[in-house]
Design a protein around this motif. Sequence first.
Motif, PDB file in Angstrom:
ATOM      1  N   SER A   7       0.824  -1.205   0.000  1.00 25.57           N
ATOM      2  CA  SER A   7       0.000   0.000   0.000  1.00 25.57           C
ATOM      3  C   SER A   7       0.857   1.252   0.000  1.00 25.57           C
ATOM      4  CB  SER A   7      -0.933   0.000   1.208  1.00 25.57           C
ATOM      5  OG  SER A   7      -0.174  -0.070   2.381  1.00 25.57           O
ATOM      6  N   VAL A  83      -5.236  -1.350   4.320  1.00 27.42           N
ATOM      7  CA  VAL A  83      -5.229  -1.022   2.894  1.00 27.42           C
ATOM      8  C   VAL A  83      -4.775  -2.240   2.090  1.00 27.42           C
ATOM      9  CG1 VAL A  83      -4.128   0.404   1.115  1.00 27.42           C
ATOM     10  CG2 VAL A  83      -4.951   1.460   3.228  1.00 27.42           C
ATOM     11  N   THR A  88     -11.293  -0.012   1.361  1.00 29.30           N
ATOM     12  CA  THR A  88     -11.312   1.204   0.542  1.00 29.30           C
ATOM     13  C   THR A  88     -12.554   2.026   0.867  1.00 29.30           C
ATOM     14  OG1 THR A  88     -12.504   0.067  -1.235  1.00 29.30           O
ATOM     15  CG2 THR A  88     -10.094   0.137  -1.422  1.00 29.30           C
TER      16      THR A  88
END
Length: 123
Positions: A7, A83, A88
Motif C-alpha cells: 500500500s 489497505v 477502501t
Amino acid sequence: MAERYSSFKPGGRRWLWQRITAAFLVIVLAFHFFLLHFVNHADEVTFAMSSARMEQLSYYSLMVLFLVTATFHGVNGVYNALVNQGLTGTKLQVVKGALVLASAVLVIQGIRTANAWAGFPTF
C-alpha cells in the motif's frame, strides 16, 4: 512469479517514515532494556525512581518522543495493513478517522502521564 504488492507508494514518505521510526524504536527499546533490566533490575524499580528519571529533561523528552514515534509507527502499520487487505472508500475513511482519534487520545494521555511523573502541571 508473484507480484510484489504494498500500500506504500513507491518513493512515498509513509514508507520512509515507517522505516525511520522502526530504527528509532529499536534504539530506544535497547536503551530501555539496558537501563531497566541491566543497570536497574526490574524488581528494584520504584515509582520514585521513575519519577526522578522523568524529572530530567533529556529523559522526559526521549520518552515523549518514544510515545509519539511508537504511536505513529503502530497506527501507520495498522492503516497500511488494512489497505493491503483491500479496505477502501468510506470504510477506510472511517477507520482512518478512528485511528487518528485514538492516536490523539493516546498521545495526549501519555503526555499527561509523563507530566505527572515529571512533576509538571497537567492539562
